[in-house]
Scaffold this active site. Structure first.
Site, PDB file in Angstrom:
ATOM      1  N   ASP A 304     -23.733 -29.329  12.043  1.00  0.00           N
ATOM      2  CA  ASP A 304     -22.743 -28.761  11.121  1.00  0.00           C
ATOM      3  C   ASP A 304     -23.290 -27.462  10.513  1.00  0.00           C
ATOM      4  OD1 ASP A 304     -20.464 -28.358   9.651  1.00  0.00           O
ATOM      5  OD2 ASP A 304     -20.790 -30.020   8.251  1.00  0.00           O
ATOM      6  N   GLY A 323     -22.099 -26.068   2.531  1.00  0.00           N
ATOM      7  CA  GLY A 323     -22.621 -25.751   3.854  1.00  0.00           C
ATOM      8  C   GLY A 323     -24.072 -25.318   3.864  1.00  0.00           C
TER       9      GLY A 323
END
Length: 430
Positions: A304, A323
């Site tokens: 990811d 993130g």
């Protein structure tokens, strides 16, 4: 000119064996694997004392291109992937514009055609990832999309998602779900629990993920479509995927390195590089993820990889984007924290990072070291220990949660279809 890699500890993943072997490559293909091969007409690379593993495949990366290229672009993201030992990546669609039509797919293909990396493309489930109107799946598949997803958003409308799954099943397209029910997540920023209370931050309940997974699996049961659950983070999510597999449903799942080795306790210092979605959870959830990985419930480890510029992360925790930058440190993190601590074998770890993603993405002749397969290979130095620093990272963004950590087992060479695409230069970074 061909290539001969000598004296490597070759990890044959599906066989579950590590053998000292030589590997001969011709025209980008593995043509011979033997205890001793001697050739004078090819490039010879001696990797005595190092592992030769299949090139890693990451099913979940964000290269931010087009639209957010101050964070990353296809070229910088590819450099990060190759430095991390990856020879294949699947790009997610939360770009601007998003790939809800063939135009963006063609843009990606044109921009990536000269890069020595197998860059795969996902298309959007819905137009503009808005969850209302389906994209044209056939057009996306014809352009080159291997999966569809609205990653970053969950398709909340059940009727829309059912139609998407029916459409995808007819085209044999993989559907990747971002399982988070937004009204339950309710703008949370970390896991709801002890640490959200102590830190005074709005929490994201585990129920937001669990409810989304339950609904999506039920629709997979109705439609027969292939469903891949992105970034599992809860014990209940693992249980739901296990139950789906027992029913014979076409359901697979992934987990990230950071969810396997970090917990929400790491957020005590309000480090925004640890702000991820789904959030880091408690130790009990982490143990369930590792158990699910070992038992085969979780098929894949995916990074990811979600880069952000430093100025975007260097703000108050509530305002920072979710993130992390994950491609470059994924393998050494897992090798240091799981393999060296004997929580998983190297062979099983690689199963989740090579063979299984290749199977799920239907990539022929990839994912393992076998005669006739593409020579997509990574050399790992199991003794190389480096401290993670911004200077060490080659991608555009430096929002890596392992900055300052000392890790062992780094990729030192990445070979793509018989060509050395990356070689680690160690001067000045140790």
């Amino acid at each position: 000119m061909g290539m001969l890699i000598k004296n490597g500890n070759v990890v044959m993943v599906e066989d579950g064996k590590i053998r000292k072997m030589d590997v001969l490559i011709d025209k980008g293909i593995i043509v011979e694997i033997s205890p001793e091969i001697n050739r004078s007409d090819v490039e010879v690379i001696d990797i005595e004392g190092k592992f030769l593993i299949p090139g890693l495949i990451d099913m979940h990366v964000h290269f931010r291109d087009p639209g957010y290229t101050h964070k990353e672009d296809i070229h910088s993201g590819s450099n990060a992937a190759l430095a991390g030992g990856f020879t294949g990546v699947l790009m997610m669609p939360n770009t601007d514009p998003p790939p809800d039509n063939a135009t963006v797919i063609y843009y990606w293909k044109e921009k990536s055609k000269s890069i020595p990396l197998n860059i795969l493309f996902s298309g959007c489930i819905t137009k503009n990832r808005a969850g209302k109107e389906l994209s044209k799946f056939y057009e996306l598949k014809e352009a080159g999309a291997v999966a569809i997803t609205d990653d970053g958003n969950w398709v909340a409308d059940g009727a829309v998602f059912r139609h998407a799954m029916e459409y995808a099943a007819a085209l044999d397209l993989l559907v990747i779900t971002h399982p988070e029910e937004p009204t339950i997540a309710n703008r949370g920023v970390i896991n709801e629990g002890y640490w959200s209370t102590v830190l005074g931050l709005r929490g994201i309940p585990k129920a937001a993920e669990n409810i989304a997974i339950y609904r999506d699996i039920e629709i997979a049961k109705m439609t027969g479509a292939k469903l891949h659950v992105a970034h599992l983070s809860t014990a209940e999510g693992v249980r739901l995927v296990a139950a789906a597999k027992k029913l014979g449903l076409k359901v697979t799942a992934e987990v990230t390195p950071h969810h396997l080795v970090l917990t929400d306790e790491a957020l005590a210092g309000y480090d925004t590089n640890l702000k991820v979605n789904p959030p880091l959870r408690e130790a009990e959830e982490q143990k369930a993820l590792l158990k699910g990985l070992l038992e085969g419930v979780i098929d894949v480890i995916a990074t990811d990889h979600a880069p952000h510029a430093s100025y975007e992360k260097n703000v108050e925790f509530n305002d920072a984007p979710f993130g992390i930058e994950g491609l470059e440190t994924a393998f050494p993190v897992l090798y240091t924290e799981l393999v060296l601590k004997k929580k998983i074998t190297l062979e099983k770890l690689l199963l989740k990072m090579t063979v299984n993603p290749a199977k799920i993405l239907q990539l022929p002749k990839q994912g393992d070291i076998k005669k006739g397969n593409y020579a997509n290979l990574t050399v790992i130095d199991p003794k190389l220990t480096l401290k993670v620093s911004e200077e060490l990272l080659v991608g555009k963004s430096k929002n890596n949660p392992f900055l300052g950590r000392t890790l062992t087992g780094w990729p030192v060479m990445t070979v793509y279809q018989g060509i050395v695409a990356y070689q680690r230069l160690l001067k000045g970074v140790q």
